[in-house]
Write a protein that holds these residues in place. Structure first.
Motif, PDB file in Angstrom:
ATOM      1  N   ALA A  34       0.454 -10.850  -8.033  1.00 41.71           N
ATOM      2  CA  ALA A  34       0.482 -10.817  -6.519  1.00 41.71           C
ATOM      3  C   ALA A  34      -0.758 -10.269  -5.704  1.00 41.71           C
ATOM      4  O   ALA A  34      -0.325  -9.189  -5.797  1.00 41.71           O
ATOM      5  CB  ALA A  34       1.638 -11.910  -6.182  1.00 41.71           C
ATOM      6  N   TRP A  35      -0.568 -10.805  -4.404  1.00 37.77           N
ATOM      7  CA  TRP A  35      -1.111 -10.068  -3.237  1.00 37.77           C
ATOM      8  C   TRP A  35      -0.060 -10.043  -2.370  1.00 37.77           C
ATOM      9  O   TRP A  35       0.220 -11.661  -1.887  1.00 37.77           O
ATOM     10  CB  TRP A  35      -2.908 -10.492  -2.804  1.00 37.77           C
ATOM     11  CG  TRP A  35      -3.698  -9.793  -4.053  1.00 37.77           C
ATOM     12  CD1 TRP A  35      -4.185 -11.031  -4.536  1.00 37.77           C
ATOM     13  CD2 TRP A  35      -3.844  -8.818  -3.637  1.00 37.77           C
ATOM     14  NE1 TRP A  35      -5.112  -9.894  -5.340  1.00 37.77           N
ATOM     15  CE2 TRP A  35      -5.341  -8.948  -5.000  1.00 37.77           C
ATOM     16  CE3 TRP A  35      -4.239  -7.376  -2.707  1.00 37.77           C
ATOM     17  CZ2 TRP A  35      -5.938  -7.849  -4.911  1.00 37.77           C
ATOM     18  CZ3 TRP A  35      -5.372  -6.077  -3.531  1.00 37.77           C
ATOM     19  CH2 TRP A  35      -5.981  -6.167  -4.043  1.00 37.77           C
ATOM     20  N   PHE A  36       0.588  -9.287  -1.734  1.00 39.75           N
ATOM     21  CA  PHE A  36       0.950  -9.373  -0.181  1.00 39.75           C
ATOM     22  C   PHE A  36       0.134  -8.444   0.922  1.00 39.75           C
ATOM     23  O   PHE A  36      -0.547  -7.988   0.651  1.00 39.75           O
ATOM     24  CB  PHE A  36       2.155  -8.896  -0.458  1.00 39.75           C
ATOM     25  CG  PHE A  36       3.210  -9.380  -1.194  1.00 39.75           C
ATOM     26  CD1 PHE A  36       3.025  -9.419  -2.932  1.00 39.75           C
ATOM     27  CD2 PHE A  36       4.182  -9.909  -1.272  1.00 39.75           C
ATOM     28  CE1 PHE A  36       3.979  -9.822  -3.746  1.00 39.75           C
ATOM     29  CE2 PHE A  36       5.148 -10.831  -1.722  1.00 39.75           C
ATOM     30  CZ  PHE A  36       5.377 -11.025  -3.354  1.00 39.75           C
ATOM     31  N   ARG A  37       0.785  -8.910   1.995  1.00 43.29           N
ATOM     32  CA  ARG A  37       0.156  -7.866   2.862  1.00 43.29           C
ATOM     33  C   ARG A  37       1.769  -8.135   3.768  1.00 43.29           C
ATOM     34  O   ARG A  37       2.027  -8.217   4.175  1.00 43.29           O
ATOM     35  CB  ARG A  37      -0.666  -9.298   3.699  1.00 43.29           C
ATOM     36  CG  ARG A  37      -0.253 -10.491   3.984  1.00 43.29           C
ATOM     37  CD  ARG A  37      -1.421 -11.283   5.029  1.00 43.29           C
ATOM     38  NE  ARG A  37      -1.295 -12.278   5.729  1.00 43.29           N
ATOM     39  CZ  ARG A  37      -2.546 -13.254   6.241  1.00 43.29           C
ATOM     40  NH1 ARG A  37      -3.195 -13.192   6.250  1.00 43.29           N
ATOM     41  NH2 ARG A  37      -1.383 -14.264   7.026  1.00 43.29           N
ATOM     42  N   GLN A  38       1.510  -6.723   4.907  1.00 42.72           N
ATOM     43  CA  GLN A  38       2.055  -6.844   6.125  1.00 42.72           C
ATOM     44  C   GLN A  38       1.440  -6.446   7.245  1.00 42.72           C
ATOM     45  O   GLN A  38       0.645  -4.809   7.515  1.00 42.72           O
ATOM     46  CB  GLN A  38       2.724  -5.938   5.712  1.00 42.72           C
ATOM     47  CG  GLN A  38       3.817  -4.827   6.402  1.00 42.72           C
ATOM     48  CD  GLN A  38       5.150  -4.228   6.155  1.00 42.72           C
ATOM     49  OE1 GLN A  38       5.184  -3.207   5.221  1.00 42.72           O
ATOM     50  NE2 GLN A  38       6.201  -3.671   5.962  1.00 42.72           N
ATOM     51  N   ALA A  39       1.269  -6.644   7.829  1.00 39.08           N
ATOM     52  CA  ALA A  39       1.201  -6.406   9.394  1.00 39.08           C
ATOM     53  C   ALA A  39       1.556  -5.544  10.601  1.00 39.08           C
ATOM     54  O   ALA A  39       2.697  -6.123  10.242  1.00 39.08           O
ATOM     55  CB  ALA A  39       0.477  -8.060  10.625  1.00 39.08           C
ATOM     56  N   ARG A  44       6.965  -7.868   5.061  1.00 38.78           N
ATOM     57  CA  ARG A  44       5.723  -8.194   4.028  1.00 38.78           C
ATOM     58  C   ARG A  44       6.137  -9.401   3.781  1.00 38.78           C
ATOM     59  O   ARG A  44       6.751  -9.950   3.615  1.00 38.78           O
ATOM     60  CB  ARG A  44       6.187  -6.779   2.454  1.00 38.78           C
ATOM     61  CG  ARG A  44       4.694  -6.599   1.773  1.00 38.78           C
ATOM     62  CD  ARG A  44       4.450  -5.908   0.951  1.00 38.78           C
ATOM     63  NE  ARG A  44       4.487  -4.154   1.754  1.00 38.78           N
ATOM     64  CZ  ARG A  44       4.803  -3.498   1.264  1.00 38.78           C
ATOM     65  NH1 ARG A  44       5.058  -3.100  -0.383  1.00 38.78           N
ATOM     66  NH2 ARG A  44       5.131  -2.093   1.033  1.00 38.78           N
ATOM     67  N   GLU A  45       4.578  -9.836   3.079  1.00 38.37           N
ATOM     68  CA  GLU A  45       4.657 -11.682   2.966  1.00 38.37           C
ATOM     69  C   GLU A  45       4.026 -11.224   1.864  1.00 38.37           C
ATOM     70  O   GLU A  45       2.811 -10.928   1.683  1.00 38.37           O
ATOM     71  CB  GLU A  45       4.050 -12.538   4.479  1.00 38.37           C
ATOM     72  CG  GLU A  45       2.805 -11.885   5.050  1.00 38.37           C
ATOM     73  CD  GLU A  45       2.682 -12.995   6.052  1.00 38.37           C
ATOM     74  OE1 GLU A  45       3.289 -13.639   6.106  1.00 38.37           O
ATOM     75  OE2 GLU A  45       1.374 -13.362   6.694  1.00 38.37           O
ATOM     76  N   PHE A  46       3.682 -12.830   1.598  1.00 37.05           N
ATOM     77  CA  PHE A  46       3.582 -13.487   0.008  1.00 37.05           C
ATOM     78  C   PHE A  46       1.915 -14.192   0.370  1.00 37.05           C
ATOM     79  O   PHE A  46       2.241 -14.313   1.404  1.00 37.05           O
ATOM     80  CB  PHE A  46       3.937 -14.371  -0.649  1.00 37.05           C
ATOM     81  CG  PHE A  46       3.248 -15.261  -1.813  1.00 37.05           C
ATOM     82  CD1 PHE A  46       3.184 -16.312  -2.000  1.00 37.05           C
ATOM     83  CD2 PHE A  46       2.790 -14.327  -3.061  1.00 37.05           C
ATOM     84  CE1 PHE A  46       2.653 -16.875  -2.450  1.00 37.05           C
ATOM     85  CE2 PHE A  46       3.050 -14.926  -3.839  1.00 37.05           C
ATOM     86  CZ  PHE A  46       2.068 -15.817  -3.919  1.00 37.05           C
ATOM     87  N   VAL A  47       0.476 -13.609  -0.479  1.00 36.29           N
ATOM     88  CA  VAL A  47      -0.522 -13.987   0.333  1.00 36.29           C
ATOM     89  C   VAL A  47      -1.156 -15.169  -1.413  1.00 36.29           C
ATOM     90  O   VAL A  47      -1.314 -16.391  -0.864  1.00 36.29           O
ATOM     91  CB  VAL A  47      -1.215 -12.914   0.546  1.00 36.29           C
ATOM     92  CG1 VAL A  47      -3.098 -13.638   0.372  1.00 36.29           C
ATOM     93  CG2 VAL A  47      -0.769 -12.202   1.081  1.00 36.29           C
ATOM     94  N   VAL A  92      -2.336  -4.237   5.781  1.00 41.83           N
ATOM     95  CA  VAL A  92      -2.656  -4.056   5.068  1.00 41.83           C
ATOM     96  C   VAL A  92      -2.001  -4.882   3.610  1.00 41.83           C
ATOM     97  O   VAL A  92      -0.956  -5.478   3.808  1.00 41.83           O
ATOM     98  CB  VAL A  92      -1.807  -2.718   4.760  1.00 41.83           C
ATOM     99  CG1 VAL A  92      -1.750  -2.109   2.853  1.00 41.83           C
ATOM    100  CG2 VAL A  92      -2.012  -1.583   5.892  1.00 41.83           C
ATOM    101  N   TYR A  93      -3.024  -5.099   2.724  1.00 41.01           N
ATOM    102  CA  TYR A  93      -2.836  -6.174   1.868  1.00 41.01           C
ATOM    103  C   TYR A  93      -2.414  -4.888   0.318  1.00 41.01           C
ATOM    104  O   TYR A  93      -3.105  -3.587   0.011  1.00 41.01           O
ATOM    105  CB  TYR A  93      -4.269  -6.434   1.496  1.00 41.01           C
ATOM    106  CG  TYR A  93      -4.281  -7.801   2.239  1.00 41.01           C
ATOM    107  CD1 TYR A  93      -4.999  -7.180   3.531  1.00 41.01           C
ATOM    108  CD2 TYR A  93      -4.718  -8.333   2.310  1.00 41.01           C
ATOM    109  CE1 TYR A  93      -4.722  -8.534   4.483  1.00 41.01           C
ATOM    110  CE2 TYR A  93      -4.436 -10.073   3.058  1.00 41.01           C
ATOM    111  CZ  TYR A  93      -4.857  -9.838   4.049  1.00 41.01           C
ATOM    112  OH  TYR A  93      -5.107 -10.743   4.962  1.00 41.01           O
ATOM    113  N   TYR A  94      -1.479  -5.502  -0.328  1.00 45.10           N
ATOM    114  CA  TYR A  94      -1.247  -4.719  -1.495  1.00 45.10           C
ATOM    115  C   TYR A  94      -1.251  -5.692  -2.851  1.00 45.10           C
ATOM    116  O   TYR A  94      -0.892  -6.513  -2.593  1.00 45.10           O
ATOM    117  CB  TYR A  94       0.412  -4.412  -1.362  1.00 45.10           C
ATOM    118  CG  TYR A  94       0.688  -3.390  -0.328  1.00 45.10           C
ATOM    119  CD1 TYR A  94       0.885  -3.683   1.290  1.00 45.10           C
ATOM    120  CD2 TYR A  94       0.710  -1.936   0.298  1.00 45.10           C
ATOM    121  CE1 TYR A  94       1.490  -3.062   2.245  1.00 45.10           C
ATOM    122  CE2 TYR A  94       1.825  -1.190   0.879  1.00 45.10           C
ATOM    123  CZ  TYR A  94       1.061  -1.708   1.720  1.00 45.10           C
ATOM    124  OH  TYR A  94       2.100  -1.428   3.207  1.00 45.10           O
TER     125      TYR A  94
END
Length: 125
Positions: A34-39, A44-47, A92-94
């Protein structure tokens, strides 16, 4: 598993970017990813996520129809194609990988054992 994310950068609203995440250390074909992101200032949230075989995907409502997650198990690499980018996509995308044998897609951060270092996406208005 070591994960190396790349592809972030600065883009104008309406533009596109493609993120990549290469895995090493073991094959990840048997794991959901998966990809998550955190502004800034946010959790951090699921994308988006994709199953081990690539047959099932799931997306957050905020990106559905604009982002596409994919994977190439032969290359142990996952991708996130981002179109029609908006300033609120700035984060930031993880990339994240589940333990071996956990094939499905899920939105919970705790389901993922391995995380990339993150790549910054900035969308200007």
């Amino acid at each position: 598993v070591q994960l190396q994310a790349s592809g972030g950068g600065l883009v104008q609203a309406g533009g596109s970017l493609r993120l990549s995440c290469a895995a090493s250390g073991r094959t990840f074909s048997g794991s959901g990813v998966a990809w998550f992101r955190q502004a800034p200032g946010k959790e951090r949230e699921f994308v988006g996520g994709i199953s081990g075989s690539g047959g099932s995907t799931d997306y957050a409502d905020s990106v559905k129809g604009r982002f596409t997650i994919s994977r190439d198990n032969a290359k142990s690499t996952m991708y996130l194609q981002m179109n029609s980018l908006k300033p609120e996509d700035t984060a930031v995308y993880y990339c994240a990988v589940k333990p071996s044998g956990f094939w499905g897609v899920s939105r919970r951060r705790s389901d993922y054992d391995y995380w990339g270092q993150g790549t910054l996406v900035t969308v200007s208005s």
